[in-house]
Design a protein around this motif. Structure first.
Motif, PDB file in Angstrom:
ATOM      1  N   PHE A   1     -11.670  -0.430   2.095  1.00 30.76           N
ATOM      2  CA  PHE A   1     -12.710  -0.717   1.382  1.00 30.76           C
ATOM      3  C   PHE A   1     -13.360   0.591   0.868  1.00 30.76           C
ATOM      4  N   VAL A   2     -13.499   1.554   1.638  1.00 31.76           N
ATOM      5  CA  VAL A   2     -14.056   2.930   1.187  1.00 31.76           C
ATOM      6  C   VAL A   2     -13.110   3.641   0.093  1.00 31.76           C
ATOM      7  N   THR A   3     -11.754   3.389   0.473  1.00 32.20           N
ATOM      8  CA  THR A   3     -10.975   3.992  -0.324  1.00 32.20           C
ATOM      9  C   THR A   3     -10.577   3.222  -1.741  1.00 32.20           C
ATOM     10  N   ALA A   4     -10.950   1.847  -1.582  1.00 37.49           N
ATOM     11  CA  ALA A   4     -11.031   1.180  -2.934  1.00 37.49           C
ATOM     12  C   ALA A   4     -12.174   1.587  -3.736  1.00 37.49           C
ATOM     13  N   LEU A   5     -13.132   1.917  -3.144  1.00 38.55           N
ATOM     14  CA  LEU A   5     -14.562   2.336  -3.888  1.00 38.55           C
ATOM     15  C   LEU A   5     -13.966   3.818  -4.583  1.00 38.55           C
ATOM     16  N   GLU A   6     -13.539   4.486  -3.829  1.00 38.45           N
ATOM     17  CA  GLU A   6     -13.100   5.822  -4.592  1.00 38.45           C
ATOM     18  C   GLU A   6     -12.115   5.643  -5.674  1.00 38.45           C
ATOM     19  N   ILE A   7     -11.160   4.696  -5.602  1.00 39.06           N
ATOM     20  CA  ILE A   7     -10.437   4.304  -6.840  1.00 39.06           C
ATOM     21  C   ILE A   7     -11.097   3.618  -8.018  1.00 39.06           C
ATOM     22  N   ASP A   8     -11.965   2.699  -7.415  1.00 34.08           N
ATOM     23  CA  ASP A   8     -12.824   2.021  -8.523  1.00 34.08           C
ATOM     24  C   ASP A   8     -14.189   1.874  -8.147  1.00 34.08           C
ATOM     25  N   PRO A   9     -14.974   2.825  -8.387  1.00 30.52           N
ATOM     26  CA  PRO A   9     -16.595   2.858  -7.867  1.00 30.52           C
ATOM     27  C   PRO A   9     -17.361   1.460  -8.621  1.00 30.52           C
ATOM     28  N   ARG A  10     -16.671   1.082  -9.520  1.00 34.84           N
ATOM     29  CA  ARG A  10     -17.394  -0.249 -10.270  1.00 34.84           C
ATOM     30  C   ARG A  10     -16.875  -1.735  -9.811  1.00 34.84           C
TER      31      ARG A  10
ATOM     32  N   ARG B   1       0.834  -1.189   0.196  1.00 38.39           N
ATOM     33  CA  ARG B   1       0.038  -0.038   0.044  1.00 38.39           C
ATOM     34  C   ARG B   1       0.980   1.221   0.051  1.00 38.39           C
ATOM     35  N   GLY B   2       2.113   1.054   0.878  1.00 39.22           N
ATOM     36  CA  GLY B   2       2.967   2.564   0.739  1.00 39.22           C
ATOM     37  C   GLY B   2       3.696   2.642  -0.599  1.00 39.22           C
ATOM     38  N   ALA B   3       3.527   1.483  -1.458  1.00 39.33           N
ATOM     39  CA  ALA B   3       4.414   1.455  -2.792  1.00 39.33           C
ATOM     40  C   ALA B   3       3.231   2.002  -3.595  1.00 39.33           C
ATOM     41  N   ARG B   4       2.038   1.622  -3.536  1.00 34.51           N
ATOM     42  CA  ARG B   4       1.033   1.643  -4.544  1.00 34.51           C
ATOM     43  C   ARG B   4      -0.357   2.185  -3.759  1.00 34.51           C
ATOM     44  N   PRO B   5      -0.359   3.326  -3.440  1.00 35.09           N
ATOM     45  CA  PRO B   5      -1.471   3.477  -2.538  1.00 35.09           C
ATOM     46  C   PRO B   5      -2.646   3.745  -3.755  1.00 35.09           C
ATOM     47  N   GLY B   6      -2.681   3.894  -4.863  1.00 33.36           N
ATOM     48  CA  GLY B   6      -3.614   4.282  -5.740  1.00 33.36           C
ATOM     49  C   GLY B   6      -4.244   2.863  -6.313  1.00 33.36           C
ATOM     50  N   SER B   7      -3.661   1.549  -5.824  1.00 33.44           N
ATOM     51  CA  SER B   7      -4.056   0.345  -6.481  1.00 33.44           C
ATOM     52  C   SER B   7      -5.420  -0.342  -5.759  1.00 33.44           C
ATOM     53  N   ALA B   8      -6.500  -0.334  -6.351  1.00 37.13           N
ATOM     54  CA  ALA B   8      -7.718  -0.990  -5.840  1.00 37.13           C
ATOM     55  C   ALA B   8      -7.385  -2.297  -5.329  1.00 37.13           C
ATOM     56  N   ASP B   9      -6.832  -3.237  -6.051  1.00 38.24           N
ATOM     57  CA  ASP B   9      -6.575  -4.622  -5.821  1.00 38.24           C
ATOM     58  C   ASP B   9      -5.689  -4.497  -4.320  1.00 38.24           C
ATOM     59  N   VAL B  10      -4.794  -3.822  -4.185  1.00 41.41           N
ATOM     60  CA  VAL B  10      -4.111  -3.758  -2.833  1.00 41.41           C
ATOM     61  C   VAL B  10      -4.812  -3.452  -1.767  1.00 41.41           C
ATOM     62  N   ARG B  11      -5.728  -2.250  -2.224  1.00 41.76           N
ATOM     63  CA  ARG B  11      -6.737  -1.699  -0.831  1.00 41.76           C
ATOM     64  C   ARG B  11      -7.828  -2.798  -0.644  1.00 41.76           C
TER      65      ARG B  11
END
Length: 261
Positions: free
Chosen positions: A93-102, A48-58
Motif C-alpha cells: 500500500f505504501v508503494t501504491a501511494l507512491e505511484i498514485d497519491p490521490r 506485480r512482476g510484470a507490471r510493478p508500476g500498477s497501483a491497481d495491482v499493488r
C-alpha cells in the motif's frame, strides 16, 4: 483494528475500483472472494512482476496480504504469519501511494492496519486523507470509530452523525453507537445496539475491518470477547473490557449461589 472494526462498506468501493482494473486483478479478486487467497496471492505476485508500476495491482496484492494476515490472526492464531503478511501488506500500500497519491484505497487500508499496529494518531490521519479524497458517509464514520478508541466520545458522536447524514448505512452508525455505549460503561445500551444490528444488519457484525470473522457473534458478549482479544480494539477498550469481565464474573457468581440455594 465497523473493523469495523472499521466499516465493511469501503470494500464495495474497492470492488468497484477492481472492476476497472486489469483482467489479472479481476481474476485474482474472484479467487479471493471464493476463499482462495493463496491462489489470488500467486496470481497477483506474478502480475506485480510484470507490471510493478500498477497501483491497481499493488492495491489488490496489499488487500490479499492483509486478508491472509487476518486469517492467520483470527483463524490460525499464528502471530508470526500474521505479522509477516501485515508488513507485506503495508509495503504494497505504501508503494501504491507512491505511484498514485490521490488513490484513497491505500490511505484507507493503511489506516486500518495502523489500528492493528497500535498507532491511533496515524490511523486518524490516514482516515482523514481517505475522507479528503473520497468524502463518503463511511469515511466520516471510520473517523468516528477512531475517536471512540481515543476516548473522545463527543467527537465520535458528532462524526458518526455526520456520516449518517452523508449516507453511511444505518448499521454502521449503530455499530459505533454500540462502541460508544460500551466505552462509557453502559452495557445495557451496548447490548441493545447489538440486538438492533443482529436484527437489521448482521453482516456488519460478521465483517470486521474488511474481513469476515471465523464465527459470527451471536451475543454482545461474543462480540466483546473478540474485540477485547483483537489488537485493533482491545488495547483501546481496556476499561470497558475489564468492566465487562467483572460483570460476567458477578453474574456467574450469582447464578452459582442460586443453584446452591
Amino acid at each position: 483494528m465497523r473493523r469495523r472494526l472499521i466499516s465493511a462498506l469501503p470494500l464495495l468501493v474497492l470492488l468497484a475500483a477492481a472492476a476497472c482494473a486489469p483482467a489479472a486483478v479481476r481474476d485474482a479478486q474472484s479467487r479471493a472472494e471464493a476463499g482462495d487467497l493463496e491462489g489470488a496471492r500467486a496470481e497477483l505476485e506474478r502480475e506485480r512482476g510484470a507490471r510493478p508500476g500498477s497501483a491497481d495491482v499493488r492495491v489488490a496484492l496489499g488487500e490479499t496480504y492483509y486478508r491472509i494476515a487476518r486469517d492467520a490472526l483470527d483463524r490460525e492464531h499464528d502471530e508470526t504469519r500474521y505479522l509477516t503478511f501485515l508488513e507485506q501488506s503495508v509495503s504494497e500500500f505504501v508503494t501504491a501511494l507512491e505511484i498514485d497519491p490521490r488513490d484513497e484505497r491505500p490511505h484507507f487500508y493503511l489506516a486500518v492496519m495502523d489500528t492493528y499496529r497500535g498507532d491511533l494518531r496515524q490511523a486518524l490521519r490516514g482516515f482523514a486523507n481517505a475522507r479528503r479524497l473520497e468524502p463518503s458517509g463511511t469515511a466520516y464514520t471510520n473517523i468516528a470509530e477512531i475517536y471512540v478508541y481515543q476516548g473522545q466520545l463527543n467527537k465520535a458522536r458528532t462524526w458518526n452523525d455526520l456520516g449518517l447524514k452523508k449516507g453511511a448505512p444505518y448499521g454502521v452508525g449503530v455499530f459505533n453507537d454500540m462502541l460508544i455505549a460500551w466505552k462509557q460503561g453502559d452495557l445495557a445500551e451496548a447490548r441493545r445496539c447489538f440486538s438492533d444490528l443482529q436484527a437489521s444488519d448482521p453482516e456488519t457484525l460478521r465483517t470486521i475491518n474488511v474481513a469476515r470473522l471465523p464465527v459470527a457473534p451471536r451475543r454482545f458478549e461474543d462480540f466483546a470477547g473478540y474485540c477485547c482479544a483483537s489488537p485493533a480494539c482491545g488495547p483501546y477498550m481496556k476499561d470497558a473490557c475489564v468492566a465487562r469481565a467483572r460483570a460476567a464474573s458477578t453474574c456467574a457468581s450469582a447464578s452459582s449461589r442460586r443453584r446452591r440455594s
